[in-house]
Motif scaffolding. Structure first.
Motif, short mmCIF file in Angstrom:
data_model
loop_
_atom_site.label_atom_id
_atom_site.label_comp_id
_atom_site.label_asym_id
_atom_site.label_seq_id
_atom_site.Cartn_x
_atom_site.Cartn_y
_atom_site.Cartn_z
N GLY A 70 -46.66 -5.28 -18.17
CA GLY A 70 -45.49 -5.59 -17.38
C GLY A 70 -44.28 -4.76 -17.75
N ILE A 71 -43.97 -4.67 -19.03
CA ILE A 71 -42.80 -3.89 -19.45
C ILE A 71 -43.07 -2.40 -19.27
CG2 ILE A 71 -43.50 -3.93 -21.88
CD1 ILE A 71 -39.89 -3.87 -20.56
N ALA A 72 -44.32 -1.97 -19.47
CA ALA A 72 -44.65 -0.56 -19.24
C ALA A 72 -44.46 -0.21 -17.77
CB ALA A 72 -46.08 -0.27 -19.67
N GLN A 73 -44.83 -1.13 -16.89
CA GLN A 73 -44.65 -0.89 -15.46
C GLN A 73 -43.17 -0.82 -15.11
OE1 GLN A 73 -46.94 -0.10 -13.35
NE2 GLN A 73 -45.74 -0.14 -11.47
N ALA A 74 -42.37 -1.70 -15.72
CA ALA A 74 -40.92 -1.68 -15.45
C ALA A 74 -40.30 -0.35 -15.89
CB ALA A 74 -40.25 -2.85 -16.17
N VAL A 75 -40.66 0.13 -17.06
CA VAL A 75 -40.14 1.42 -17.55
C VAL A 75 -40.60 2.55 -16.64
CG1 VAL A 75 -40.25 3.08 -19.44
CG2 VAL A 75 -39.93 0.66 -19.94
N SER A 76 -41.86 2.53 -16.25
CA SER A 76 -42.39 3.56 -15.37
C SER A 76 -41.68 3.56 -14.01
CB SER A 76 -43.89 3.36 -15.16
OG SER A 76 -44.42 4.31 -14.25
N MET A 77 -41.42 2.39 -13.47
CA MET A 77 -40.71 2.28 -12.19
C MET A 77 -39.31 2.85 -12.31
SD MET A 77 -42.00 -1.55 -11.17
CE MET A 77 -40.95 -1.77 -9.74
N ALA A 79 -38.23 5.12 -14.48
CA ALA A 79 -38.30 6.57 -14.68
C ALA A 79 -38.68 7.29 -13.39
CB ALA A 79 -39.29 6.91 -15.78
N THR A 80 -39.56 6.69 -12.62
CA THR A 80 -40.00 7.31 -11.37
C THR A 80 -38.88 7.32 -10.33
OG1 THR A 80 -42.30 6.65 -11.76
CG2 THR A 80 -41.68 7.20 -9.50
N GLU A 81 -38.25 6.16 -10.16
CA GLU A 81 -37.17 6.06 -9.19
C GLU A 81 -35.96 6.88 -9.62
OE1 GLU A 81 -35.12 4.55 -5.75
OE2 GLU A 81 -37.23 4.52 -6.31
N GLY A 82 -35.64 6.85 -10.91
CA GLY A 82 -34.46 7.56 -11.40
C GLY A 82 -34.70 9.02 -11.70
N LYS A 83 -35.97 9.41 -11.74
CA LYS A 83 -36.38 10.80 -12.00
C LYS A 83 -36.04 11.26 -13.42
CE LYS A 83 -36.28 12.26 -7.18
NZ LYS A 83 -36.14 10.89 -6.64
N ARG A 84 -35.74 10.34 -14.29
CA ARG A 84 -35.58 10.58 -15.72
C ARG A 84 -35.44 9.21 -16.37
NH1 ARG A 84 -30.06 13.67 -16.85
NH2 ARG A 84 -30.33 12.79 -18.94
N PHE A 85 -35.38 9.18 -17.71
CA PHE A 85 -35.22 7.89 -18.39
C PHE A 85 -34.47 8.11 -19.69
CE2 PHE A 85 -36.45 4.16 -20.85
CZ PHE A 85 -36.18 3.16 -19.92
N ASP A 86 -33.33 7.42 -19.83
CA ASP A 86 -32.45 7.70 -20.96
C ASP A 86 -32.13 6.48 -21.82
OD1 ASP A 86 -31.53 10.58 -20.15
OD2 ASP A 86 -31.29 9.36 -18.34
N ILE A 87 -32.01 5.32 -21.22
CA ILE A 87 -31.50 4.14 -21.93
C ILE A 87 -32.36 2.93 -21.61
CG2 ILE A 87 -29.53 2.57 -22.20
CD1 ILE A 87 -27.77 4.95 -21.13
N LEU A 88 -32.78 2.23 -22.65
CA LEU A 88 -33.47 0.95 -22.48
C LEU A 88 -32.67 -0.13 -23.19
CD1 LEU A 88 -35.88 -0.92 -21.76
CD2 LEU A 88 -36.93 -0.20 -23.94
N VAL A 89 -32.34 -1.18 -22.45
CA VAL A 89 -31.70 -2.35 -23.05
C VAL A 89 -32.70 -3.50 -22.99
CG1 VAL A 89 -29.79 -3.99 -22.97
CG2 VAL A 89 -29.41 -1.59 -22.32
N ASN A 90 -33.23 -3.86 -24.15
CA ASN A 90 -34.19 -4.96 -24.27
C ASN A 90 -33.41 -6.27 -24.37
OD1 ASN A 90 -36.93 -3.91 -24.28
ND2 ASN A 90 -36.39 -2.88 -26.19
N ASN A 91 -33.16 -6.88 -23.24
CA ASN A 91 -32.32 -8.08 -23.19
C ASN A 91 -33.09 -9.35 -22.81
OD1 ASN A 91 -29.69 -9.66 -22.66
ND2 ASN A 91 -30.68 -9.65 -20.64
N ALA A 92 -34.18 -9.22 -22.09
CA ALA A 92 -34.88 -10.39 -21.56
C ALA A 92 -35.30 -11.35 -22.67
CB ALA A 92 -36.11 -9.95 -20.76
N ALA A 93 -35.17 -12.64 -22.39
CA ALA A 93 -35.58 -13.66 -23.36
C ALA A 93 -35.85 -14.96 -22.62
CB ALA A 93 -34.48 -13.88 -24.40
N TRP A 94 -36.63 -15.79 -23.23
CA TRP A 94 -36.86 -17.16 -22.76
C TRP A 94 -36.73 -18.04 -23.99
CZ3 TRP A 94 -40.47 -21.15 -23.58
CH2 TRP A 94 -40.44 -22.17 -22.63
N VAL A 95 -35.82 -18.99 -23.96
CA VAL A 95 -35.44 -19.71 -25.18
C VAL A 95 -35.58 -21.22 -25.00
CG1 VAL A 95 -33.59 -20.13 -26.85
CG2 VAL A 95 -33.80 -17.88 -25.76
#
Length: 252
Positions: A70-77, A79-95
């Motif tokens: 799931g997270i790999a797909q999100a990163v790939s999406m 990078a593909t849409e943006g045509k590059r990839f520079d910043i990842l903010v790992n914010n998601a949580a379930w508490v």
């Protein structure tokens, strides 16, 4: 506002509300093209619409990041849409806060999948997409619960402390590739997700113990995240930035 992140592509997980949404807004205001991730399409759409209405660039990434795929797909999406990839903010949580006798396997597993494992899998996926020469930035959202704790937070505190360990180890390994890895440790801030655990009396006690004399808010935390993502922090890595108005390290 300065546009120092112009053209850079950032993915913010859990950006449908709270800290994630505020971070996505601020990254876009600083010029980044923001991939807005969350599980619910309507939340993602609302954040994207808000950014676009303010003149920023954003696109939706509706994806469950609670698994490696799931997270790999999100990163790939992103990078593909943006045509590059520079910043990842790992914010998601379930508490969920539970006392030791109340901890159940299904609760702990879900918290670990979204709040801990997804951080590692996200870093792994981001490294594959970040430019080998330009590097990139990863910011992990931890918590002051990684530093001081409270009852009914064994699982939550353990996960957030683990994120600091992940951050330091990843920074050491990825620094030679030009990738900086840092964390932010916010204190409790009012969000949709924290509402169930707050009340006026508890908030008043927290304000009384905070040197800055107020509760923090999502924009305070977003400012810390975006600072770490920016070139202003170009020589900062392996750090945990505490955003808490001073409550953690003082004794009022």
């Amino acid at each position: 506002m300065q546009q120092d992140l112009a053209g850079r592509v950032a993915l913010v997980t859990g950006a449908g509300a709270g800290i994630g949404r505020a971070t996505a807004r601020l990254l876009a205001a600083r010029g980044a093209i923001v991939a807005v991730n969350d599980l619910k399409e309507e939340l993602v759409g609302a954040t994207v619409d808000e950014i676009r209405a303010s003149g920023g660039e954003a696109f939706p990434v509706v994806q469950n990041v609670a698994s490696r795929d799931g997270i790999a797909q999100a990163v790939s999406m992103a990078a593909t849409e943006g045509k590059r990839f520079d910043i990842l903010v790992n914010n998601a949580a379930w508490v969920r806060y539970q006392s030791v006798p109340e901890i159940m396997p299904e609760t702990m597993d879900r918290m670990l999948d979204i709040g801990f494992k997804a951080v590692i899998w996200g870093i792994q996926a981001a490294v594959e997409e970040m430019d080998a020469e330009c590097g990139g930035v990863i910011v992990n959202v931890a918590s002051t619960a990684a530093l001081v704790s409270a009852p009914a937070s064994v699982v939550y505190s353990g996960i957030k402390a683990g994120i600091l360990g992940i951050t330091r180890a990843a920074a050491a390994e990825l620094g030679p590739r030009g990738i900086r890895v840092n964390a932010v440790c916010p204190s409790a801030v009012p969000t949709e997700g924290t509402q169930r655990n707050r009340n006026a009396e508890r908030d008043a006690r927290r304000v009384a113990r905070t040197p800055m004399g107020r509760l923090g808010n999502v924009d305070d935390v977003a400012s810390g995240i975006v600072f770490l993502a920016s070139d202003e922090a170009r020589f900062i890595t392996a750090q945990a930035l505490v955003v808490d108005g001073g409550i953690t390290f003082t004794n009022l």
